[in-house]
Design a protein around this motif. Structure first.
Motif, PDB file in Angstrom:
ATOM      1  N   ASP A   1       0.823  -1.212   0.000  1.00 26.31           N
ATOM      2  CA  ASP A   1       0.000   0.000   0.000  1.00 26.31           C
ATOM      3  C   ASP A   1       0.858   1.264   0.000  1.00 26.31           C
ATOM      4  O   ASP A   1       0.387   2.334  -0.370  1.00 26.31           O
TER       5      ASP A   1
ATOM      6  N   PRO B   1       2.154   1.823  -7.231  1.00 25.30           N
ATOM      7  CA  PRO B   1       1.791   0.586  -7.942  1.00 25.30           C
ATOM      8  C   PRO B   1       2.685   0.272  -9.134  1.00 25.30           C
ATOM      9  O   PRO B   1       2.951  -0.890  -9.414  1.00 25.30           O
TER      10      PRO B   1
ATOM     11  N   ASN C   1      -0.905  -5.631 -11.035  1.00 26.50           N
ATOM     12  CA  ASN C   1      -2.111  -4.903 -11.419  1.00 26.50           C
ATOM     13  C   ASN C   1      -3.218  -5.334 -10.476  1.00 26.50           C
ATOM     14  O   ASN C   1      -3.107  -6.343  -9.777  1.00 26.50           O
ATOM     15  N   MET C   2      -4.273  -4.589 -10.448  1.00 25.73           N
ATOM     16  CA  MET C   2      -5.340  -4.844  -9.488  1.00 25.73           C
ATOM     17  C   MET C   2      -5.989  -6.211  -9.673  1.00 25.73           C
ATOM     18  O   MET C   2      -6.609  -6.728  -8.771  1.00 25.73           O
TER      19      MET C   2
END
Length: 159
Positions: A100, A104, A123-124
């Motif tokens: 976090d 990213p 990636n998400m």
């Protein structure tokens, strides 16, 4: 990084070994009794504080031996050194907090697939919908639903 440490003393003992002592709150403390986390941070500081710091540093699981609330400080330190001194870090982690705190675009996922190591940009899709910050914040609002470790991480018990 370690607010209570005001000085570091290095000496050679009678056996010719290097001794390291920290001055903490006015008292001299031998490195022999320091926590693993403190020693790991001192090692990192020594690397980046060298006259000619390396251009690549590997740091395995910086969260080990570190209070979870200090992980943010480590992430900021790594980012600042990366920017200011052109140092690249390869950091492995099992922490749920550290990713976090990292941009990213700097995250990669490493995993074994059919006996081979695959490394790909994060990636998400790797995490799923619970990774969304708004979902996490909503879940944390109900204090009765939080475990003791979640409340410690949030800072509920700090003075």
């Amino acid at each position: 990084m370690i607010p209570s440490v005001t000085d570091i003393e290095v000496s050679i003992n009678k056996l010719g070994e290097v001794e390291l002592d920290l001055r903490e709150d006015g008292k001299l403390v031998s490195a022999r009794v320091l926590s693993e986390g403190t020693l790991r941070i001192l090692g990192l500081l020594a690397l980046v504080g060298a006259q000619e710091p390396p251009t690549l540093i590997g740091f395995e699981e910086p969260e080990n031996g570190i209070h979870p609330r200090r992980i943010r400080r480590i992430a900021r330190f790594l980012e600042a050194r990366m920017i200011l001194e052109d140092v690249q870090f390869i950091v492995t982690t099992h922490s749920s907090l550290l990713p976090d705190l990292i941009p990213p675009e700097s995250l990669y996922v490493c995993r074994k697939v059919n006996g081979n190591t695959e490394i790909e940009p994060f990636n998400m899709m790797h995490i799923g919908p619970l990774w969304q910050k708004s979902d996490i914040e909503m879940a944390l609002e109900d204090e009765d639903a939080l475990s003791p470790s979640e409340r410690i991480l949030r800072g509920d018990f700090d003075a």
